[in-house]
Design a protein around this motif. Structure first.
Motif, PDB file in Angstrom:
ATOM      1  N   UNK A 258      30.551  38.821   1.094  1.00 41.72           N
ATOM      2  CA  UNK A 258      30.463  37.484   1.688  1.00 41.72           C
ATOM      3  C   UNK A 258      31.252  36.468   0.863  1.00 41.72           C
ATOM      4  N   UNK A 259      31.227  36.599  -0.467  1.00 43.15           N
ATOM      5  CA  UNK A 259      32.040  35.712  -1.307  1.00 43.15           C
ATOM      6  C   UNK A 259      33.522  35.914  -0.993  1.00 43.15           C
ATOM      7  N   UNK A 260      33.923  37.156  -0.821  1.00 46.00           N
ATOM      8  CA  UNK A 260      35.323  37.422  -0.490  1.00 46.00           C
ATOM      9  C   UNK A 260      35.690  36.852   0.883  1.00 46.00           C
ATOM     10  N   UNK A 261      34.859  37.119   1.888  1.00 41.78           N
ATOM     11  CA  UNK A 261      35.172  36.715   3.253  1.00 41.78           C
ATOM     12  C   UNK A 261      35.191  35.209   3.426  1.00 41.78           C
ATOM     13  N   UNK A 262      34.285  34.510   2.745  1.00 40.76           N
ATOM     14  CA  UNK A 262      34.141  33.065   2.970  1.00 40.76           C
ATOM     15  C   UNK A 262      35.025  32.255   2.031  1.00 40.76           C
ATOM     16  N   UNK A 263      35.081  32.639   0.761  1.00 37.60           N
ATOM     17  CA  UNK A 263      35.795  31.823  -0.228  1.00 37.60           C
ATOM     18  C   UNK A 263      37.140  32.416  -0.631  1.00 37.60           C
ATOM     19  N   UNK A 264      37.399  33.652  -0.246  1.00 32.55           N
ATOM     20  CA  UNK A 264      38.658  34.274  -0.647  1.00 32.55           C
ATOM     21  C   UNK A 264      38.725  34.577  -2.118  1.00 32.55           C
TER      22      UNK A 264
ATOM     23  N   UNK B 278      16.101  25.338   6.099  1.00 36.20           N
ATOM     24  CA  UNK B 278      17.101  25.347   7.167  1.00 36.20           C
ATOM     25  C   UNK B 278      18.358  24.620   6.717  1.00 36.20           C
ATOM     26  N   UNK B 279      18.168  23.513   6.012  1.00 32.96           N
ATOM     27  CA  UNK B 279      19.324  22.743   5.527  1.00 32.96           C
ATOM     28  C   UNK B 279      20.066  23.508   4.432  1.00 32.96           C
ATOM     29  N   UNK B 280      19.325  24.149   3.521  1.00 34.71           N
ATOM     30  CA  UNK B 280      19.949  24.849   2.398  1.00 34.71           C
ATOM     31  C   UNK B 280      20.706  26.095   2.848  1.00 34.71           C
ATOM     32  N   UNK B 281      20.136  26.839   3.782  1.00 31.51           N
ATOM     33  CA  UNK B 281      20.750  28.098   4.205  1.00 31.51           C
ATOM     34  C   UNK B 281      21.736  27.932   5.346  1.00 31.51           C
ATOM     35  N   UNK B 282      21.633  26.839   6.094  1.00 34.74           N
ATOM     36  CA  UNK B 282      22.465  26.665   7.273  1.00 34.74           C
ATOM     37  C   UNK B 282      22.044  27.551   8.433  1.00 34.74           C
TER      38      UNK B 282
ATOM     39  N   UNK C 299      27.934  27.902   1.992  1.00 34.52           N
ATOM     40  CA  UNK C 299      28.707  28.533   3.060  1.00 34.52           C
ATOM     41  C   UNK C 299      28.648  30.059   2.955  1.00 34.52           C
ATOM     42  N   UNK C 300      28.677  30.564   1.729  1.00 37.49           N
ATOM     43  CA  UNK C 300      28.562  32.004   1.534  1.00 37.49           C
ATOM     44  C   UNK C 300      27.218  32.504   2.057  1.00 37.49           C
ATOM     45  N   UNK C 301      26.151  31.807   1.714  1.00 35.39           N
ATOM     46  CA  UNK C 301      24.812  32.236   2.110  1.00 35.39           C
ATOM     47  C   UNK C 301      24.643  32.156   3.623  1.00 35.39           C
TER      48      UNK C 301
END
Length: 832
Positions: free
Chosen positions: A445-451, A271-275, A423-425
């Motif tokens: 997801x990498x694009x959406x979260x990290x740009x 839960x902590x690792x995946x958020x 954050x991506x995950x």
């Protein structure tokens, strides 16, 4: 005739690639990071009611499929159904015409179904499945289950990849999700587990009970499960309140704690690792006999082989922690989100292999994490010796879906940052909750979260194959502008349509004799690169590291002299870099005495067991007093892996080490006792009575020690060392050689679980003992659907078949038997 994707309801998870003409499946919207989205209220369902005739291996069921068509007109529907006998079929309460084949049942509505309607198809059926659902022990005499390895009577399922279709007529593919509901009627003296929440458990007047389970969220059909047997259950809760139900054999309460160690902590960790909070209503685990794999991540209910259910001593030889965390990870990666096709297998298995590696860092330290990661990297490199297929490929194979993919995910952390990766995950999981995914969804997801646009990374590590092979050299240069360390890097891997030059950020470290260091991070992407690290204070270079801590999957050719390796093995901050220096020393023969002294020094100072194990491996055949001193210490090492290494790498049992090996007969490890007994009885047959007396009360998990003990007694009696008056008496040992052989034959039979049987097969082969009863047990094993039993049974049967006397017995037994055509086909591969 059109094949309808039975998405079975108004809720559809995501756009189904290749089947878009049948269904519109998702409202496309973007939501911020937060809780997983809920699916619409109207849910597709599969409701299953089953009973069993366990001794006959028969399933009797009624399955109801609730669904909505997504085409304007649907005039036929194909369900997966392997040799299932359909008794009747109805559509919305009206009789439905159907036709069965060996692998399907096809239904023909009297009027074409159309989009917008909600329809219900019910099958009443019987099946005698060969796979998918397994009946264990029902035609065998069940001994006292408190005896180690005695068989149990159980029913359990294994649906992955497409085996639930062998006992349920259904749409059986991972690209569909629906709510399942299971209603099971069985003997009231047993317990029943299925997916989701247990709604009710009621007694019936005929000595049976009916258990009712239901899911609250949709999942793929291959994840539906049943587990039936006699168990006790321990109930726990995670920190976030997830109910956890841990099933275990009532006769073995001492196995509970070692088996399920860190089970709730693993939920907290993930839960902590995946958020993302645990996405289901509860979590159960159940051990079963004869399981065909290690474990299976059915939604809310993991099934695992009972060979992983161990006591505190068995835990030393084999523990369930890694498998436990792997299967639990699948509750997020595989169950919560599910790969749409086989090309996406890595999206499940790689993540379920990656997170246990990170878990090892939390509970066992950085060294354990580095060692686990190196194992994944080595598995990837080994796979490339056969072929260089990419990870995103249906034929990539287990070494890429599991360890290589895990190492690639680890490199995502290295390249993009650990917190960034988290954050991506989190976004990726929540955006696709209870849905199907493809590799491109993670890319986006990498694009959406990290740009960022990680096209280069996905291309070289996922969509293309192979790994880089770096050739590294360095020079210590002095010039007018000062002193510098110049490091040259060449990429020498094959370059073709499968793989090319790799682009990666690589760290370089120069360590000086005074203990200081300089580091630099550079992008390496060309065939030849040079990296310069200034040495402004003109210090003496002790050693140079390329990719310290070994974050990158790679082959590396980096030749170093003894003094540099010595400095590295004594001074490198990361264990894995010290280990690489240790391996480099293996082939260094410049000064053997100096090397042995260095290895002894490292053995005394290293805390991680794999370092000491490597030293033992290098010194096992050396004759110097320094080497012997290290080996004597290794026999008393606190870590079992070091003790195993020294025993297994010694040739025989030299007189210098006889006392050390004899001491292992009292070891805490069952495996070590068995190995020590084997080696000692070969080396010192005159002492066998002493060894047998010393170990007569040892059993071991699944009889590993007891079988070795019985084999040793039987072999000793047959040997020339069995001198009258010198052999152990029946009074001393509680049995004699004849009874020992008879017990081995019994262990080989179906009254015992498969690990005990495998061990007995090996013992009987070594004793060259082949009777009609042994042949019967071997043929029974060879016909078992569990390949981990069938394969050694076939190998042992083949061994005996190659001997004229035994061959005649086997042929006679086979000709006298009554066999199905399938059994004949299997056996005639051996008995020609």
């Amino acid at each position: 005739m059109r094949r309808l994707l039975l998405l079975l309801a108004l809720f559809i998870c995501s756009s189904v690639a290749g089947f878009g003409q049948f269904f519109h499946t998702e409202s496309h919207y973007t939501e911020p990071l937060g809780e997983p989205r809920e699916h619409p209220i109207d849910i597709s369902r599969m409701t299953l009611k089953v009973e069993f005739d366990a001794p006959k291996g028969i399933v009797k069921g009624v399955v109801t499929h609730l669904f909505t068509p997504l085409r304007r007109g649907v005039d036929s529907i194909v369900f997966d159904a392997i040799k299932i006998s359909i008794k009747s079929a109805t559509l919305n309460g009206t009789s439905l015409r159907f036709r069965s084949t060996d692998s399907t049942v096809i239904v023909y509505p009297s009027q074409a179904l159309s989009w917008g309607s909600t329809d219900s198809i019910i099958f009443n059926y019987e099946a005698t499945p060969r796979k998918g659902l397994y009946f264990i022990g029902w035609n065998t005499e069940v001994k006292n289950t408190k005896e180690m390895g005695a068989t149990h009577r159980q029913i359990w399922t294994q649906g992955q990849a497409i085996d639930n279709r062998a006992w349920i007529p259904m749409y059986d593919d991972a690209n569909d999700k629906f709510i399942t509901e299971t209603i099971i009627t069985f003997d009231k003296d047993y317990q029943v587990l299925s997916n989701g929440t247990k709604v009710s458990e009621k007694n019936n007047s005929n000595g049976t009970k009916t258990w009712h389970y239901t899911m609250t969220h949709p999942h793929a059909g291959y994840l539906l499960m049943l587990g039936i047997g006699k168990y006790s259950i321990e109930h726990r809760k995670s920190k976030s309140g997830v109910p956890v139900h841990l099933w275990y054999y009532t006769d073995y309460p001492e196995r509970m704690e070692p088996t399920y160690r860190y089970s709730t902590e693993a939920i907290d960790f993930l839960e902590e690792q995946t958020g993302v909070t645990y996405p289901w209503e509860s979590y159960s685990q159940i051990p079963v006999q004869e399981f065909t794999f290690g474990a299976m991540e059915n939604t809310t209910a993991t099934v695992f082989g009972d060979f992983s259910q161990v006591d505190v001593r068995g835990f030393l030889d084999r523990n369930y922690i890694g498998t436990n965390v792997h299967e639990l990870t699948h509750q997020w990666f595989g169950d919560f989100i599910t790969a749409r096709s086989l090309k996406g297998t890595w999206l499940q298995e790689s993540f379920a292999t990656y997170y246990p590696t990170i878990f090892s860092r939390k509970y066992y330290g950085e060294d354990a994490y580095q060692w686990s990661r190196r194992g994944s990297q080595n598995a990837a490199l080994s796979a490339s010796e056969k072929d260089r297929l990419p990870i995103v490929h249906t034929q990539a194979g287990g070494s890429r879906f599991y360890p290589k993919g895990a190492a690639v995910i680890d490199m995502m952390n290295y390249v993009y940052g650990e917190e960034e990766f988290k954050r991506v995950i989190q976004y990726y999981l929540k955006k696709h909750s209870y849905a199907n995914v493809e590799t491109n969804d993670l890319y986006l997801a990498f694009q959406d979260v990290l740009g960022v646009t990680p096209n280069w990374f996905f291309d070289e590590w996922l969509y293309r194959g192979g790994e880089p092979h770096y050739e590294v050299k360095w020079d210590d240069l002095r010039g007018k502008s000062g002193r510098e360390t110049r490091i040259s890097v060449a990429q020498i891997q094959p370059r073709d349509e499968l793989s090319g030059l790799f682009k990666m950020p690589v760290e370089f470290e120069v360590h000086y004799a005074d203990g200081t260091s300089e580091k630099k991070r550079e992008w390496i992407e060309k065939e030849q690169e040079t990296v310069v690290i200034p040495n402004s204070n003109s210090k003496e270079v002790a050693y140079v590291l390329f990719d310290p801590a070994s974050r990158i999957i790679k082959k590396m050719t980096f030749k170093k002299p003894f003094e540099e390796l010595k400095s590295q093995v004594l001074g490198a901050p990361n264990m894995i870099d010290r280990y690489d220096a240790l391996v480099g020393l293996k082939n260094d023969s410049s000064d053997v005495n100096a090397k042995h002294k260095l290895l002894a020094q490292v053995f005394d100072r290293e805390k991680y067991s794999s370092m000491r194990t490597e030293i033992v491996t290098q010194l096992a055949e050396e004759k110097s007093e320094t080497a012997k001193s290290v080996l004597h210490k290794a026999f008393k090492d606190k870590e079992i892996e070091v003790r195993k290494a020294v025993l297994n790498n010694l040739k025989g049992v030299p007189a210098d080490f006889q006392n050390d090996v004899e001491f292992l007969l009292k070891d805490s490890s069952y495996a070590l006792i068995s190995s020590a007994m084997d080696k000692l009885s070969d080396a010192y047959p005159q002492n066998v009575p002493q060894y047998l007396a010393q170990t007569k009360n040892e059993i071991g998990m699944y009889n590993v020690v007891r079988i070795k003990w019985l084999e040793t007694l039987a072999a000793h009696d047959k040997s020339s060392m069995a001198i009258p008056g010198k052999s152990p008496s029946q009074e001393q040992l509680g049995t004699d050689a004849k009874a020992a052989t008879e017990k081995l034959v019994e262990y080989a039979g179906p009254e015992y679980e498969f690990w005990t049987r495998r061990n007995a097969f090996t013992a009987l082969k070594r004793l060259n003992h082949c009777t009609d009863i042994v042949i019967a047990h071997l043929i029974d094993g060879a016909l078992n659907p569990n390949e981990r039993l069938a394969t050694p049974a076939k190998e042992t049967l083949t061994y005996f078949y190659q001997q004229l006397e035994s061959k005649a017995k086997i042929v006679k037994y086979y000709r006298a038997g009554q066999w199905t055509q399938m059994q004949k086909d299997m056996l005639e591969k051996i008995i020609k």
